[in-house]
Design a protein around this motif. Structure first.
Motif, short mmCIF file in Angstrom:
data_model
loop_
_atom_site.label_atom_id
_atom_site.label_comp_id
_atom_site.label_asym_id
_atom_site.label_seq_id
_atom_site.Cartn_x
_atom_site.Cartn_y
_atom_site.Cartn_z
N UNK A 137 30.60 49.49 49.79
CA UNK A 137 31.59 48.72 49.04
C UNK A 137 31.01 48.24 47.72
N UNK A 138 31.89 47.99 46.78
CA UNK A 138 31.50 47.52 45.45
C UNK A 138 32.38 46.35 45.06
N UNK A 139 31.73 45.23 44.70
CA UNK A 139 32.46 44.02 44.32
C UNK A 139 32.80 44.07 42.84
N UNK A 140 34.09 43.92 42.50
CA UNK A 140 34.56 44.05 41.13
C UNK A 140 35.34 42.79 40.73
N UNK A 141 34.66 41.74 40.27
CA UNK A 141 35.36 40.50 39.91
C UNK A 141 36.10 40.63 38.58
N UNK A 142 37.18 39.85 38.45
CA UNK A 142 37.85 39.76 37.17
C UNK A 142 36.92 39.07 36.16
N UNK A 143 36.91 39.51 34.90
CA UNK A 143 36.11 38.82 33.88
C UNK A 143 36.86 37.60 33.34
N UNK A 144 36.75 36.48 34.06
CA UNK A 144 37.53 35.28 33.76
C UNK A 144 36.71 34.17 33.11
N UNK A 145 35.49 34.48 32.72
CA UNK A 145 34.58 33.44 32.23
C UNK A 145 35.13 32.70 31.01
N UNK A 146 35.90 33.37 30.17
CA UNK A 146 36.38 32.76 28.92
C UNK A 146 37.71 32.03 29.08
N UNK A 147 38.24 31.99 30.32
CA UNK A 147 39.56 31.41 30.52
C UNK A 147 39.48 30.09 31.29
N UNK A 440 34.64 46.15 32.09
CA UNK A 440 35.53 46.83 31.15
C UNK A 440 36.78 47.38 31.83
N UNK A 441 36.64 48.26 32.83
CA UNK A 441 37.83 48.77 33.51
C UNK A 441 38.65 47.69 34.21
N UNK A 442 37.97 46.69 34.81
CA UNK A 442 38.70 45.64 35.53
C UNK A 442 39.48 44.75 34.55
N UNK A 443 38.96 44.53 33.35
CA UNK A 443 39.70 43.75 32.36
C UNK A 443 40.96 44.50 31.94
N UNK A 444 40.90 45.82 31.92
CA UNK A 444 42.09 46.63 31.60
C UNK A 444 43.09 46.54 32.75
N UNK A 445 42.62 46.73 33.97
CA UNK A 445 43.48 46.69 35.14
C UNK A 445 44.17 45.33 35.28
#
Length: 522
Positions: A137-147, A440-445
């Motif tokens: 499995x691969x953990x893919x968090x949203x890049x929410x640091x700036x929000x 990068x891809x998760x920020x697009x998704x």
């Protein structure tokens, strides 16, 4: 690294130019409700009308009170418009999709003043995804640091969310919410003047307004006169609700790269987990005669994460299995004076990435902003020409999410083709690298980075990563052949989707004349 970026950027620019050339060449050629109150307090009278009646003439008719229709009614009502919403069924809907709102969609809710609609429905915050493949499995968090800390995805029961949106719209005195079935648009000399509909009492009525906005969903019976619908059904979702269990990663969506196609898990309340099993094609095993239950137990269950296996089997035994086709339809509008198409009636994509509501809410924001400076809506021809800009202004968000959904679904599906297998493996490995390769891809998704070029760059970076993995440490003729087919296969996946979205509008919107349209003087 810079040399790599220049080479990759040059290759992508060449390919986009080629597709643009091709594209330019191709362009030539009721259920009745009687005095009841819904669960969330939306009061409907015997006539099917909301208790908050509006006075005066109607500025805008909205057909449909789903996500797009309800949100738009509230947004336009807040701007002082007299809005008449006609919805065929105001009871709480029960659907197995439209349950996951991406962070980008939540930001649009905030923009519209509707963020409280995810409160009081036991909605769950979602902070990213976990991707499963071959026991890893691969953990893919949203890049929410700036929000702000409140910004995250939200998952919920679809019907509860819809009723909250409807309740919010109906709270405005200048928004009239009525239950009725719209049968046709009223046209005079090519201009839409309103709609003909049947009330819940069976009475044939007409409603007139300078502008009619059609957002009556994926089963729209009005879209044919406003667009060129090319609906594709690549697969079906089979839905289950898992109880008395916890996800391996709390507050995350889980995607299993299964055979033949993905399996999704995400929370829809504090005690329930939605499971969606993708079944390729337009036909699924019969639910009524037990074929579906057998398919789920024998084919799907062995691929489910161990922590969810028992609850998965229990849900099958309980028998509450639902299915629905997954529709995809590129936006192909016919600009029509007096009418605009919105929501799933206008544009659909595979629901794998959960981007539908984000696109709908983004479109609502765009159309609200375009209508704000218009004081007079009666000049239908001028308004129609001006609103053509909507179809270009919506493209950064819509085309990015649409393209990703279509491409990712094809990559995530199992295939006997060695090149497709390598592409699927490369995608999982690329996302597992972390850093920009994941964020990068998760920020697009997630709808946080609506940049089509970023999507294309990452997509081909995955393909190049896969080819590199094949050729190292020692290339062989067979591996080189598979690598070449991998690149060709990747191009064959993404370029037809881009072409359907419109290369010029997607990548070069400022070159489209409608992009620069200014409001008519009135």
């Amino acid at each position: 690294m810079e040399i790599y970026q220049y080479i990759l950027g040059g290759a992508i620019a060449f390919m986009l130019g080629f597709v643009l050339l091709l594209s330019s060449r191709d362009n030539k050629d009721t259920r009745a409700s009687k005095g009841r109150q819904t669960e969330n307090g939306l009061k409907i009278s015997q006539s099917g009308k909301c208790h908050s009646e509006m006075a005066g003439s109607t500025d805008i008719i909205i057909v449909g009170a789903g996500v797009a229709g309800s949100a738009l009614a509230y947004a336009l009502g807040k701007d002082g418009r007299q809005v008449h919403v006609i919805e065929r069924d105001l009871t709480e809907p029960d659907r197995i999709v439209g349950e996951l709102l991406q962070p980008g969609g939540y930001l649009k809710l905030v923009d519209l003043g509707l963020e409280d609609c995810v409160n009081e429905i036991d909605a769950q915050k979602v902070f990213g995804y976990v991707l499963y493949k071959d026991g890893k499995n691969s953990h893919l968090p949203y890049p929410l640091e700036k929000f702000h800390s409140d910004v995250a995805g939200r998952s919920f029961h679809h019907g509860r969310f819809i009723q909250r949106l409807r309740e919010k719209a109906a709270s405005l005195p200048n928004v009239r919410l009525e239950q009725g079935t719209v049968s046709s648009l009223i046209e005079e000399k090519g201009t839409v003047k309103g709609v003909q509909y049947k009330s819940i009492t069976g009475q044939e009525l007409t409603a007139n307004a300078p502008l009619t906005i059609v957002c009556d969903g994926c089963y729209s019976n009005l879209r044919r006169s406003l667009c060129n619908p090319k609906v594709d059904i690549p697969s079906c979702f089979v839905g289950l609700v898992l109880e008395n269990c916890k996800l391996p990663f709390t507050n995350h969506g889980h995607v299993v790269l299964a055979d033949p196609s993905p399996i999704l898990f995400y929370p829809i309340s504090s005690t329930e987990i939605r499971c969606l099993v993708d079944v390729p094609g337009q036909k699924v095993p019969s639910i009524s005669n037990g074929e579906m239950a057998q398919y789920l137990k024998t084919k799907v269950a062995p691929q489910v994460p161990p922590e969810l296996y028992t609850a998965f089997i229990a849900s099958i035994e309980k028998g509450n299995i639902k299915s629905m086709p997954n529709r995809s339809m590129p936006a192909s509008p016919h600009p029509t004076a007096g009418a605009v198409l919105l929501g799933d009636a206008f544009n659909m994509r595979h629901p794998l990435t959960g981007g539908g509501m984000t696109v709908a809410l983004s479109d609502v924001v765009v159309i609200r902003n375009l209508l704000r400076p218009l004081h007079n809506l009666n000049d239908a021809s001028s308004m129609c020409k001006y609103l053509e800009s909507f179809h270009t202004l919506r493209k950064p968000v819509a085309s990015t999410i649409n393209t990703l959904a279509g491409a990712l679904y094809k990559v995530f599906c199992a295939s006997p083709d060695p090149a497709r297998k390598e592409m699927r493996k490369a995608c999982f490995d690329y996302l597992s690298l972390g850093g920009i390769f994941s964020s990068g891809p998760i920020s697009i998704l997630s709808g946080l980075n609506p940049r089509p070029l970023s999507l294309v760059l990452h997509f081909f970076a995955v393909a190049i990563y896969g080819v590199t993995s094949l050729l190292l440490p020692f290339p062989s003729p067979k591996r080189m052949w598979i690598g070449a087919r991998l690149i060709l296969g990747a191009s064959g996946i993404i370029f037809p989707i881009i072409k359907a979205e419109g290369v010029r509008q997607m990548f070069f919107p400022v070159t489209v004349p409608a992009y620069h349209r200014s409001p008519p003087i009135n």
